[in-house]
Write an enzyme that holds these catalytic residues in place. Structure first.
Site, PDB file in Angstrom:
ATOM      1  CE1 TYR A  42       1.143   0.734   4.344  1.00  0.00           C
ATOM      2  CE2 TYR A  42       0.550  -1.585   4.351  1.00  0.00           C
ATOM      3  CZ  TYR A  42       1.195  -0.504   4.936  1.00  0.00           C
ATOM      4  OH  TYR A  42       1.886  -0.676   6.116  1.00  0.00           O
ATOM      5  CD  GLU A 118       8.022  -2.971   4.617  1.00  0.00           C
ATOM      6  OE1 GLU A 118       7.740  -2.052   5.417  1.00  0.00           O
ATOM      7  OE2 GLU A 118       8.011  -2.820   3.382  1.00  0.00           O
TER       8      GLU A 118
END
Length: 215
Positions: A42, A118
């Protein structure tokens, strides 16, 4: 904003046609035997060239939406991203809202690389399983949510990568407009990750030109 944006439209047209058919032709056998997984992106990983910098196996599966969540920008414990010089994307539960993104199919061999991107081991993001909706079906996907998020605006460069990814993959136009309206921190410096992306986008442009038929 950047030199590589001028040729991005040609990449968008090619990608859009691919996305419309990709979910229809994708074989689920690899997922059932555990050799691949689905990842819902996203943020900056909406852009193919960004994700494939460290995760070369990633291929578009489909565009999908995550219900009852909203997009937010911030930093883990308020520590500004050294890579992007501003807040970065996360999602948070918000009944009635929705986040649009891209589902990528990836080889399990890239899972460690994705977690590293991440900063999972450092505790910046936590991997979670979410159910996203697309074309009348629900898919279970891996995604990431920031821990101890302190809200902060993104840099213009980071936001531009997200917008480019949204355009490339044909996310709904109203959602694209929502992304474009996000306020940035107006950082004007050059980022090394943008230089990497420029090279990757140039290569994509060259490949696109090679396969385009002559008029």
């Amino acid at each position: 904003m950047f030199s590589f944006l001028g040729f991005f439209t040609s990449l968008t047209l090619l990608s859009a046609g691919f996305i419309l058919t990709s979910s229809a032709v994708m074989d689920s056998s690899d997922r059932s035997n555990g050799s691949t997984f689905l990842y819902f992106a996203y943020g900056s990983n909406l852009l193919k060239e960004r994700l494939q910098l460290k995760n070369p196996s990633a291929t578009v599966y489909c565009v999908a939406k995550l219900k009852d969540y909203k997009l937010a920008f911030g930093n883990h414990k308020g520590l500004a991203s050294q890579r992007w010089h501003g807040g970065v994307a996360t999602i948070e539960h918000s009944p009635g809202d929705e986040v649009w993104g891209v589902v990528w199919r990836m080889n399990m061999s890239d899972l460690e690389s994705l977690d590293r991107q991440e900063n999972v081991k450092m505790g910046t993001y936590s991997p979670v399983e979410v159910n996203v909706s697309t074309s009348g079906q629900d898919l279970s996907c891996r995604t990431y949510i920031m821990n101890s998020c302190v809200y902060a605006p993104p840099s213009p460069q980071y936001l531009q990568v997200i917008v480019m990814g949204a355009e490339q993959n044909g996310l709904p136009e109203d959602y694209q407009e929502k992304l474009r309206s996000v306020q940035t921190n107006k950082y004007e410096g050059r980022l090394s990750v943008m230089e990497e992306l420029e090279k990757a986008l140039n290569k994509s442009k060259e490949r696109t030109e090679e396969i385009e038929p002559d008029d």
